[in-house]
Scaffold this motif. Structure first.
Motif, PDB file in Angstrom:
ATOM      1  N   GLY A   1       0.798  -1.223   0.000  1.00 33.46           N
ATOM      2  CA  GLY A   1       0.000   0.000   0.000  1.00 33.46           C
ATOM      3  C   GLY A   1       0.829   1.270   0.000  1.00 33.46           C
ATOM      4  O   GLY A   1       2.001   1.281  -0.373  1.00 33.46           O
ATOM      5  N   SER A   2       0.187   2.353   0.448  1.00 29.40           N
ATOM      6  CA  SER A   2       0.831   3.668   0.385  1.00 29.40           C
ATOM      7  C   SER A   2       2.047   3.765   1.296  1.00 29.40           C
ATOM      8  O   SER A   2       2.960   4.543   1.036  1.00 29.40           O
ATOM      9  CB  SER A   2      -0.167   4.781   0.710  1.00 29.40           C
TER      10      SER A   2
ATOM     11  N   ALA B   1      -1.404   5.948  -2.535  1.00 24.02           N
ATOM     12  CA  ALA B   1      -2.410   4.885  -2.553  1.00 24.02           C
ATOM     13  C   ALA B   1      -2.588   4.355  -3.971  1.00 24.02           C
ATOM     14  O   ALA B   1      -2.609   5.135  -4.922  1.00 24.02           O
ATOM     15  CB  ALA B   1      -3.738   5.415  -2.013  1.00 24.02           C
TER      16      ALA B   1
ATOM     17  N   ASP C   1      -5.142   1.975  -4.417  1.00 21.25           N
ATOM     18  CA  ASP C   1      -6.503   1.450  -4.522  1.00 21.25           C
ATOM     19  C   ASP C   1      -7.353   2.429  -5.325  1.00 21.25           C
ATOM     20  O   ASP C   1      -7.109   3.628  -5.306  1.00 21.25           O
ATOM     21  CB  ASP C   1      -7.109   1.179  -3.140  1.00 21.25           C
TER      22      ASP C   1
ATOM     23  N   ASN D   1      -8.916   5.741  -3.642  1.00 21.57           N
ATOM     24  CA  ASN D   1      -8.015   6.817  -3.190  1.00 21.57           C
ATOM     25  C   ASN D   1      -6.770   6.934  -4.055  1.00 21.57           C
ATOM     26  O   ASN D   1      -5.758   7.450  -3.601  1.00 21.57           O
ATOM     27  CB  ASN D   1      -7.584   6.542  -1.744  1.00 21.57           C
ATOM     28  N   TYR D   2      -6.833   6.468  -5.284  1.00 25.35           N
ATOM     29  CA  TYR D   2      -5.637   6.393  -6.121  1.00 25.35           C
ATOM     30  C   TYR D   2      -4.871   7.716  -6.125  1.00 25.35           C
ATOM     31  O   TYR D   2      -5.429   8.785  -6.341  1.00 25.35           O
ATOM     32  CB  TYR D   2      -5.992   6.003  -7.562  1.00 25.35           C
TER      33      TYR D   2
ATOM     34  N   ARG E   1      -3.461   9.264  -3.609  1.00 22.51           N
ATOM     35  CA  ARG E   1      -3.389   9.953  -2.316  1.00 22.51           C
ATOM     36  C   ARG E   1      -2.047   9.627  -1.655  1.00 22.51           C
ATOM     37  O   ARG E   1      -1.635   8.479  -1.589  1.00 22.51           O
ATOM     38  CB  ARG E   1      -4.547   9.509  -1.400  1.00 22.51           C
TER      39      ARG E   1
ATOM     40  N   PHE F   1       0.897   9.053   1.126  1.00 28.30           N
ATOM     41  CA  PHE F   1       0.993   8.447   2.451  1.00 28.30           C
ATOM     42  C   PHE F   1       1.028   9.556   3.490  1.00 28.30           C
ATOM     43  O   PHE F   1       1.732  10.554   3.329  1.00 28.30           O
ATOM     44  CB  PHE F   1       2.254   7.585   2.561  1.00 28.30           C
TER      45      PHE F   1
ATOM     46  N   SER G   1      -2.874   7.266   7.015  1.00 24.79           N
ATOM     47  CA  SER G   1      -2.706   6.031   6.246  1.00 24.79           C
ATOM     48  C   SER G   1      -2.485   4.845   7.178  1.00 24.79           C
ATOM     49  O   SER G   1      -2.163   5.009   8.356  1.00 24.79           O
ATOM     50  CB  SER G   1      -1.516   6.163   5.299  1.00 24.79           C
TER      51      SER G   1
ATOM     52  N   ASP H   1      -0.179  -1.722   5.916  1.00 30.48           N
ATOM     53  CA  ASP H   1      -0.804  -2.960   5.445  1.00 30.48           C
ATOM     54  C   ASP H   1       0.296  -3.992   5.200  1.00 30.48           C
ATOM     55  O   ASP H   1       1.073  -3.844   4.260  1.00 30.48           O
ATOM     56  CB  ASP H   1      -1.579  -2.713   4.150  1.00 30.48           C
TER      57      ASP H   1
END
Length: 184
Positions: free
Chosen positions: A41-42, A48, A50, A53-54, A56, A58, A62, A65
């Motif tokens: 993840g971020s 990000a 996903d 929230n592409y 975005r 960190f 946040s 993960d």
């Protein structure tokens, strides 16, 4: 895939030894090799990936993960799930203990397990679910200690445990393809 599973971690770029300490702690606590623990993840990439929230960046809002790839840990988590499911089906919990996500989580986890992975946070943090409770408790300690000792603030931390590397790679590919379809 390289950026996602390489050793570089954006969240710890200023203090890379902190990431090494975290993975060593997880490794020691759950008897897995450090190379079986991956930050995603971020926190890994700096932004990000996903679809919701592409892009975005960190930040302190946040999550961390983690993925752990280990068949023994996966099976222990599955045992916790089966115990929880059985006890729920046998009405061994008072209504006040149940939360509104229990039914959805049990359905979701059943599908995850068939695919070869499990999100530990979806199982209640009761001591009878020894493995998942210990994982979730350890992650909460990581978040607390990062802020108190290192001044690194994150919202929370979670782990998805995979039964093997093939399953991890397959799910990573599915996730990346899903993101690419949604951001086009």
């Amino acid at each position: 895939n390289f950026l996602i599973i390489s050793n570089f971690c954006h969240a710890f770029k200023v203090k890379p030894l902190i990431y090494e300490q975290i993975t060593q702690y997880i490794s020691d606590k759950f008897t897995v090799k450090k190379n079986q623990i991956i930050l995603l993840g971020s926190a890994k990439t700096g932004f990000a990936i996903d679809p919701t929230n592409y892009g975005r960046k960190f930040s302190e809002n946040s999550d961390l993960d983690f993925a752990i790839i280990d068949s023994n840990l996966f099976e222990s988590c599955c045992n916790d799930f089966r115990l929880w499911k059985t006890k729920t089906e046998n009405n061994q919990y008072e209504e006040k203990l149940k939360n509104k996500y229990w039914n959805d989580n049990q359905i979701n986890l059943k599908h995850q397990i068939k695919k070869g992975f499990i999100d530990t946070y979806k199982i209640p943090n009761f001591t009878e679910f020894r493995t998942t409770q210990q994982i979730n408790h350890s992650l909460s300690l990581i978040v607390i200690n990062l802020e108190n000792l290192q001044r690194i603030k994150v919202k929370e931390a979670s782990v998805r445990v995979y039964k093997d590397w093939d399953t991890f790679q397959r799910q990573l590919k599915v996730n990346i393809e899903s993101v690419l379809l949604k951001i086009q």
